[in-house]
Design an enzyme around this catalytic site. Structure first.
Site, PDB file in Angstrom:
ATOM      1  N   SER A   1      -9.674   1.890   2.444  1.00  0.00           N
ATOM      2  CA  SER A   1      -8.520   2.458   1.524  1.00  0.00           C
ATOM      3  C   SER A   1      -7.836   1.603   0.847  1.00  0.00           C
ATOM      4  O   SER A   1      -7.277   2.120  -0.143  1.00  0.00           O
ATOM      5  CB  SER A   1      -8.172   3.613   2.180  1.00  0.00           C
TER       6      SER A   1
ATOM      7  N   SER B   1      -9.981  -0.371   6.531  1.00  0.00           N
ATOM      8  CA  SER B   1      -9.258  -0.295   5.256  1.00  0.00           C
ATOM      9  C   SER B   1      -8.799  -1.378   4.766  1.00  0.00           C
ATOM     10  O   SER B   1      -8.340  -1.511   3.666  1.00  0.00           O
ATOM     11  CB  SER B   1      -8.299   0.831   5.114  1.00  0.00           C
TER      12      SER B   1
ATOM     13  N   LYS C   1       0.866  -1.288   0.058  1.00  0.00           N
ATOM     14  CA  LYS C   1      -0.061  -0.005   0.119  1.00  0.00           C
ATOM     15  C   LYS C   1       0.954   1.239   0.095  1.00  0.00           C
ATOM     16  O   LYS C   1       2.123   1.502   0.740  1.00  0.00           O
ATOM     17  CB  LYS C   1      -0.709  -0.006   1.137  1.00  0.00           C
TER      18      LYS C   1
HETATM   19  N1  GLN Z   1     -13.425   4.250   5.678  1.00  0.00           N
HETATM   20  C1  GLN Z   1     -12.455   4.686   6.654  1.00  0.00           C
HETATM   21  C2  GLN Z   1     -12.256   6.184   6.661  1.00  0.00           C
HETATM   22  O1  GLN Z   1     -12.577   6.719   5.843  1.00  0.00           O
HETATM   23  C3  GLN Z   1     -11.202   3.830   6.530  1.00  0.00           C
HETATM   24  C4  GLN Z   1      -9.877   4.410   7.068  1.00  0.00           C
HETATM   25  C5  GLN Z   1      -8.929   3.261   7.108  1.00  0.00           C
HETATM   26  O2  GLN Z   1      -8.817   2.410   7.657  1.00  0.00           O
HETATM   27  N2  GLN Z   1      -7.605   3.741   6.737  1.00  0.00           N
HETATM   28  O3  GLN Z   1     -12.008   6.486   7.814  1.00  0.00           O
END
Ligand code: GLN
Length: 472
Positions: free
Chosen positions: A155, A179, A80
């Site tokens: 994400s 995420s 990532k």
């Molecule tokens: N959907 C979550 C957010 O927008 C995911 C964040 C994450 O785990 N990086 O905060």
């Protein structure tokens, strides 16, 4: 020989050790797969072919001499783009960092390099991890390999799509509020958010520091275990890590708690059916199923977004274009420079969170918002602790909805945040959580989530393997 791209880490490590295949052959197959498919999927932001081939050759030498071999020696993987790999761009999906070249390796990368794994490249993500669809990337959306008109989740959408489309054997993700688990669920792969403190965050671009964890995205639960073992452990460079003492499952029969609060109004009927049917099947296979209650779960999402935005606003203060980040061209004084650099470098969702987070932390509001939200975490953890007196894991859906269409939610931030309802509790409490494919609705995958007590990842893996036997 079955298609080389379909093998798991477990299978590949045996074939590599016996020299039935070479890492070079394997890495070339994956690079070809990326070349063929990634124009369409867009899982990768960058691929370093020369480096991957050189690493593969090194791995082959180790394998030939049978020296310092691990199960990951010669296995190609994706990273990532929030995780630093020395010499590679690390953009975090943001225009702000599009030219930032990592000056050192994250601890998880050092560990995987030592294990002999081969980096293919960096994967796409929502900007700084903010999102549930990968549509917030400054570099274009990633598509769901099961249906390219739909999002892969976020994400870590690039990492999950890469594993799902066989563009990498496994990938690293980062999970602040789901995420890893959400995109794993949407893409039909396995994803683990480890216990807070189990995996070092040194060299990870910080998002919300009391919630962030790095974890594996893999094809199978066994593979997940292998990568987790390789990347976890105490790190002097990250004082939130602890010496790892994992607890093994004590009982023969797995006791699964099903929180009734996971099955409320917002849950898609088709997702509900897959999850309930699967829980029923786990019961038929000998698991003990109990309904449980997490009364404070209803406040989870609100608490998460206050904490997430507050901590993000503090962490992102460093991107001012002076030491880090995008530098504009027109500013005539310091104030204009900040406005220009941050105004041009950050996307809309990032700006929204910085503004709301700064507000929540401001004098007079801190007690009303951040402090209250922090108290909520303690209440939620005590809900889970009560439940874990009677059961070994909690099970439920990962996402309330199926993978949605590209463009469907991006205009409405609230509808995007609601997708996180079932994943944020594990981050708020620091508990580990695993997403495992449980079935499909049409061609769209549905993931089941297991949550256990702290440092009980082995129980999660046991639950995940039980599910895998039912649904392959
Ligand atoms: N959907 C979550 C957010 O927008 C995911 C964040 C994450 O785990 N990086 O905060």
């Amino acid at each position: 020989m079955a298609d080389i791209l379909s093998y798991t880490i477990e299978e590949l490590s045996q074939k590599l050790a016996k020299q039935e295949i070479s890492s070079l052959e394997l890495t070339k197959a994956y690079l070809d797969s990326i070349k063929k498919q990634d124009k369409n999927i867009h899982a990768f932001l960058s691929v370093d072919e020369a480096l991957a081939l050189a690493d593969a050759k090194k791995a082959d030498t180790l394998l030939k001499d049978a020296k310092n071999i691990t199960k990951l020696t010669g296995i190609p993987y994706g990273v990532k783009d929030a995780i630093l790999v020395e010499g590679m761009v690390c953009s975090a999906g943001s225009k702000m960092l599009k030219d930032y070249i990592a000056p050192y390796d994250a601890t998880v990368i050092i560990k995987l390099k030592k294990a002999g794994a081969v980096i293919l490249g960096k994967t796409n993500m929502d900007e700084f991890g903010m999102g549930a669809s990968t549509e917030n990337s400054a570099f274009g959306v990633t598509k769901n390999p099961h249906d390219v008109t739909r999002v892969p989740g976020g994400s870590s959408g690039g990492s999950s799509a890469a594993v799902s489309a066989h563009e990498s054997v496994f990938a690293l993700g980062e999970d602040t509020g789901g995420s890893i688990r959400l995109p794993a669920s949407f893409c039909g792969v396995v994803g683990l958010k480890p216990t807070y403190g189990a995996v070092s965050r040194y060299g990870i671009i910080a998002f919300a520091s009391s919630l962030d964890q790095v974890g594996p995205i893999t094809k199978t639960v066994d593979d997940c275990k292998i990568v987790f073992q390789a990347i976890s452990g105490q790190d002097p460079m990250d004082s939130t890590t602890v010496e790892l003492k994992l607890k093994k499952p004590e009982r023969k029969k797995l006791r699964i708690g099903v929180p009734k609060e996971f099955f409320t109004k917002g849950l898609d009927k088709d997702v509900e059916k897959v999850i309930k049917d699967t829980i029923g099947k786990l019961g038929n296979k000998g698991a003990i199923i109990k309904e449980v209650s997490l009364p404070n779960l209803q406040y989870g999402l609100a608490a998460y977004y206050i904490i997430n935005m507050s901590e993000a606003s503090a962490n992102l203060a460093r991107y001012d274009g002076i030491r880090y980040g995008h530098r504009g061209k027109k500013a005539k004084n310091l104030r204009e420079m900040y406005e220009e650099n941050r105004g041009e470098g950050f996307g809309e969702e990032v700006k929204r969170r910085i503004m709301l987070g700064t507000y929540a932390l401001s004098a007079g509001y801190y007690d009303a918002y951040y402090l209250q939200a922090q108290k909520m975490r303690t209440l939620l953890l005590s809900d889970f602790e009560k439940v874990f007196k009677d059961v070994d894991v909690v099970a439920g859906p990962v996402s309330p909805v199926l993978p949605f269409k590209i463009g469907e939610r991006i205009g409405d931030p609230m509808s995007m945040y609601l997708v996180d309802a079932y994943t944020v509790p594990a981050n708020l409490t620091g508990l580990p959580a695993l997403s495992v494919p449980a079935g499909k609705v049409g061609k769209l995958p549905v993931g089941m989530q297991f949550i256990s007590g702290k440092f009980e990842e082995p129980t999660l893996f046991a639950a995940g393997k039980m599910l895998e036997k039912i649904y392959v």
